[in-house]
Design an enzyme around this catalytic site. Structure first.
Site, PDB file in Angstrom:
ATOM      1  N   GLY A 117      26.074   9.921 -30.105  1.00  0.00           N
ATOM      2  CA  GLY A 117      25.626  10.716 -28.970  1.00  0.00           C
ATOM      3  C   GLY A 117      25.983  10.100 -27.633  1.00  0.00           C
ATOM      4  N   ALA A 118      26.175   8.773 -27.616  1.00  0.00           N
ATOM      5  CA  ALA A 118      26.543   8.118 -26.362  1.00  0.00           C
ATOM      6  C   ALA A 118      27.915   8.575 -25.881  1.00  0.00           C
ATOM      7  CB  ALA A 118      26.520   6.603 -26.548  1.00  0.00           C
ATOM      8  N   GLY A 151       0.815  -1.206   0.000  1.00  0.00           N
ATOM      9  CA  GLY A 151       0.000   0.000   0.000  1.00  0.00           C
ATOM     10  C   GLY A 151       0.846   1.252   0.000  1.00  0.00           C
ATOM     11  N   GLY A 152       0.371   2.262   0.741  1.00  0.00           N
ATOM     12  CA  GLY A 152       1.097   3.526   0.794  1.00  0.00           C
ATOM     13  C   GLY A 152       2.475   3.395   1.393  1.00  0.00           C
TER      14      GLY A 152
END
Length: 659
Positions: A571-572, A329-330
Site C-alpha cells: 500500500g505504500a 498558555g493560549g
C-alpha cells in the site's frame, strides 16, 4: 499694498532677496510673461521700484514691450516672495544664498527650480523656516507638487505656529518612547539573556531601511490595577511591513520589555489584519508571557481573534512563527496554526503549562527546557519545523534563526495567487549526473542516503530541509530545479529502511498540503518497503495517520513528478504519489522493484516476474524506465511542460481529511 499679507518690517527685511529676484528672473518672467498675468490688485512700476529699491528702468525693460502702461501691470507681491526661493542659483544642489536676521531670528533661504519635481519638498522645508518670521507672511499654494500662482495668501497667527510646534514635539517624544519599549534597563536585561529586542530582531530580519511601522502610537485601555498609570507607547508588540530580498512581508515582533510581551486587546488588533488582503507572508516573532491577566477575559478574546485570523489566512499567505522566548498558555496555539515554527536553543520555550503547574498537578519535576525547549519540539513533539544545514543542531542565537527565516522566504510565493518563485539559475537543465548510476546499492536491503540523490539533482546541490530531526524516515524540504521552487519528498532508507509510520505520514502529509496550497510542484523519490509493522503503530492509529498522506497526495492538484529509485511495496507504493493518485509523470530506475510484497521469502518465479519495473511499465503505471543520470533533465523538462497544468477537484465546501 492693502492686499499684501506682509507687514512693513517683514518687507524691509526681504528687500535684499527681492532685489536678487528681479535681477535673476528677467529671462524667466519675460519668457513666461507672468508679470501681467498674476492675480491681485495692480501696482504701478513706480511703487514696486520704490518698495524694492529697484531702478525703474529695470522694471520697464522687464515688462516691455508687451506692457507699456505702468499701471496696467497686475503684480502680486506674494508671487515676488514665492519666486525668490524658486530659482536655481547654480547647477549643483541647494545653496544658501541669503540669511535673514529679523529680531534675532536667523533663517537661511534656499533656491530651487520651478521645473524640478522636488519643488514641493524644497518649498515645504523653506516655509517652515519662513513661518518663524514675525507677523504674517505670504506663501505660495502647492498643488500636485507644483507651485501655482493663485491663492497665494496664507495667514498663520503666531499662536497657531506655537501650537503646531507643541504638537510636533509631543509626536517626537511619543515616537522616541515607542522606540525604547520598556526602557533602557529592561533592554539591558534582555541582552544579558542573550536575546535581542523586538526592534533589533526586525532590523536583522528585514532589508535595511525597508521596515514601515503600523500603529506605533497604540496604547492599552485598561484602567484596573492601576494600569492607567503604566502605559507604553506601542504597547507590547511592534507591527508593520518590510521587505526580504525585495519581496514584501508583514511582521509582528512581541516586545518582552513591555509587560513581558503579554497580549492585550490592542496588541491583538495590531496583528495580521493587512497581510491576507494584500497577499504577503506573515512572520511572527514570539516572545510573550501569555495573556495580560490585568485585562481578564478581554485579553483572552484577543487571542481568539488572532486564532481566527490564523485560520482564515491559512492557505492564503504563508505564515511563519519564530519562538524567540517564552510562549506559554493560549499563546502557543497561534504558532501551532501557522505553516512553520522555528525556535532558538536555550532561550525559546513552548508549552501549555509551565513546570510549576505540571508539578502541582501531576507531581512531575521538569525544567522549562525539558518541557518545551527546542530539543523537545525538534525530536519528540514534531511541532517545530526547524531548518538548518547541520543535522541535530538547534539555532544557537536569534541572529542565526532570523537569517534562516530569510532564506526560507526566498523559496515561498507571496500568496496562493502567485506561482512558485523562479530565479535565474546557471545550473544547466540538461546536466547529466553520472554519480546517480552508483548511489543505489545492488542489494535491496542495503541502505543509502536519499539526500545524496536529492542534492545531486537539484540546482547547485541546495536543499532546504524541513524538520530534519523529526520522523527521519521521510525527508521533506525545498529546492530549485532550473530556478523554480519545488517541494521534495523522499523515503530515507537510512532510517527504518524508509518505512512509513505514524510520524512520517503526518510530516509528509502536512508538507504536501502546504505545497499544494501555494502552487509549488512536488517531486517525490520513492524507496519504501511498506508501512512499519508492530503493535505500537497499530494501537497508535497507523491506518488513520497513514491515510493522511494518501489523502494529501490524492487531493493535490499541483504538478507531481515521481521517481522510484528502488523498492515500492504494498500500500505504500500507492500512497507515495503513484499514478493512481493523479501523478503527472512517474519514472522508475532500473533498480526499482514494484510489487505487492518484497521478494525475500518469495518463490523464484515471483522474484523473476515482479522484482523489476517491467510489470508496472506494461500496465502504464510507469511512464518510462530511465537511466539515473538523466533524472535531472527529465524533471526539468516535465516541470516546464506542467507549468500550465490546470486541474481542479469537485466542487465542495471542504474535504473531511482523517485528522
Amino acid at each position: 499694498s492693502s492686499r499684501s499679507a506682509f507687514s512693513l518690517p517683514t518687507l524691509k527685511a526681504l528687500t535684499p532677496l527681492l532685489q536678487d529676484y528681479v535681477r535673476l528672473h528677467v529671462n524667466f518672467l519675460t519668457t513666461n510673461k507672468l508679470g501681467a498675468k498674476l492675480a491681485g490688485r495692480p501696482h504701478s512700476l513706480a511703487v514696486v521700484s520704490k518698495l524694492y529699491r529697484v531702478e525703474l528702468n529695470q522694471l520697464e525693460t522687464l515688462f516691455q514691450p508687451s506692457y507699456k502702461s505702468k499701471k496696467a501691470i497686475s503684480y502680486q507681491i506674494g508671487y515676488v516672495l514665492s519666486s525668490v526661493y524658486c530659482t536655481w542659483w547654480k547647477q549643483s544642489d541647494r545653496h544658501p544664498v541669503r540669511t535673514l536676521d529679523v529680531q534675532q531670528q536667523t533663517t537661511t533661504v534656499y533656491f530651487c527650480s520651478l521645473s524640478l519635481p522636488a519643488v514641493a519638498s524644497d518649498m515645504a522645508s523653506l516655509l517652515l523656516k519662513l513661518s518663524r518670521l514675525p507677523n504674517r507672511i505670504c506663501v505660495p499654494s502647492i498643488r500636485n507638487g507644483l507651485m501655482r500662482n493663485r491663492n497665494l495668501l496664507f495667514y498663520r497667527p503666531a499662536s497657531d505656529l506655537a501650537h503646531l510646534e507643541s504638537v510636533k514635539e509631543k509626536i517626537d517624544t511619543k515616537r522616541n518612547n515607542a522606540l525604547l519599549g520598556g526602557g533602557q534597563n529592561r533592554i539591558d536585561a534582555q541582552h544579558k539573556k542573550g536575546k535581542l529586542t523586538a526592534r533589533e530582531r526586525l532590523s536583522l530580519l528585514l532589508d535595511e531601511g525597508s521596515f514601515i511601522e503600523y500603529d506605533m502610537f497604540s496604547e492599552h485601555g485598561c484602567t484596573d490595577f492601576n494600569m492607567d498609570q503604566k502605559k507604553f507607547t506601542g504597547d507590547s508588540v511592534v507591527t508593520g511591513q518590510g521587505r526580504i530580498n525585495g519581496r514584501v512581508v508583514f511582521v509582528f515582533s512581541q516586545d518582552f520589555t513591555v509587560f513581558g510581551g503579554s497580549l492585550s486587546a490592542v496588541h491583538a488588533r495590531k496583528i495580521m489584519d493587512k497581510a491576507a488582503t494584500i497577499g504577503a507572508p506573515v512572520i511572527g516573532l514570539n516572545d510573550s508571557g501569555g495573556a495580560r491577566i490585568q485585562e481578564g477575559v478581554e485579553s483572552l478574546a484577543g487571542y481568539a481573534d488572532i486564532f481566527l485570523r490564523n485560520v482564515l489566512t491559512s492557505g492564503v499567505v504563508p505564515q511563519i512563527s519564530v519562538i524567540m522566548g517564552p510562549c506559554a498558555g493560549g499563546a502557543v496555539y497561534s504558532p501551532a496554526l501557522t505553516d512553520f515554527i522555528f525556535m532558538v536553543k536555550n532561550t525559546s520555550h513552548l508549552f501549555i503549562t509551565g513546570p510549576d503547574v505540571v508539578k502541582s498537578v501531576t507531581n512531575e519535576v521538569v525544567t522549562q527546557e525539558e518541557l518545551g525547549g527546542s530539543k523537545t519540539h525538534t525530536t519528540l513533539s514534531g511541532i517545530k519545523h526547524r531548518v538548518d544545514g547541520v543535522a541535530h543542531n538547534a539555532y544557537e542565537n536569534d541572529v542565526d534563526a532570523l537569517a534562516r527565516v530569510r532564506e526560507l522566504i526566498n523559496y515561498l510565493p507571496l500568496s496562493n495567487k502567485d506561482p512558485a518563485p523562479i530565479i535565474k539559475s546557471d545550473d544547466p537543465a540538461d546536466r547529466v549526473v553520472p554519480v546517480l548510476d552508483t548511489i543505489v546499492p545492488a542489494e535491496s536491503n542495503k541502505p543509502y542516503n536519499i539526500i545524496d540523490i536529492v542534492e545531486a539533482i537539484v540546482d547547485h546541490g541546495d536543499f532546504f530541509e524541513i524538520m530534519p530531526d523529526y520522523a527521519k524516515n521521510i525527508v521533506v524540504g525545498f529546492a530549485r530545479m532550473r530556478g523554480r521552487t519545488v517541494g521534495i519528498v523522499g523515503n530515507q532508507p537510512l532510517v527504518a529502511s524508509g518505512c512509513l509510520d505514524i510520524n512520517s505520514s503526518v510530516k509528509g502529509a502536512r508538507f504536501v498540503r502546504f505545497c499544494d496550497c501555494f502552487n509549488i510542484p512536488i517531486v517525490t523519490f520513492v524507496d519504501v518497503p511498506g508501512f512499519l509493522p508492530g503493535t505500537a503503530q497499530e494501537y497508535g492509529g497507523i491506518i488513520r495517520h497513514g491515510a493522511k498522506l494518501l489523502y494529501a497526495y490524492a487531493e493535490a492538484t499541483v504538478p507531481k513528478i515521481t521517481i522510484i529509485t528502488r523498492k515500492a511495496y504494498g500500500g505504500a507504493y500507492d500512497v507515495m504519489s503513484s499514478k493512481h493518485l493523479r501523478g503527472d509523470t512517474n519514472y522508475a530506475w532500473p533498480t526499482s522493484e514494484i510489487a505487492v510484497m518484497g521478494a525475500k521469502n518469495a518463490e523464484q518465479e515471483y522474484i523473476d516476474k515482479f522484482s523489476n519495473p517491467f510489470p508496472a511499465a506494461k500496465l502504464g503505471f510507469i511512464d518510462d524506465i530511465i537511466e539515473p543520470r538523466t533524472t535531472r533533465h527529465r524533471i526539468c523538462h516535465d516541470l516546464d511542460m506542467l507549468a500550465t497544468k490546470e486541474l481542479s477537484n469537485p466542487r465542495k465546501k471542504h474535504g473531511n481529511i482523517p485528522l
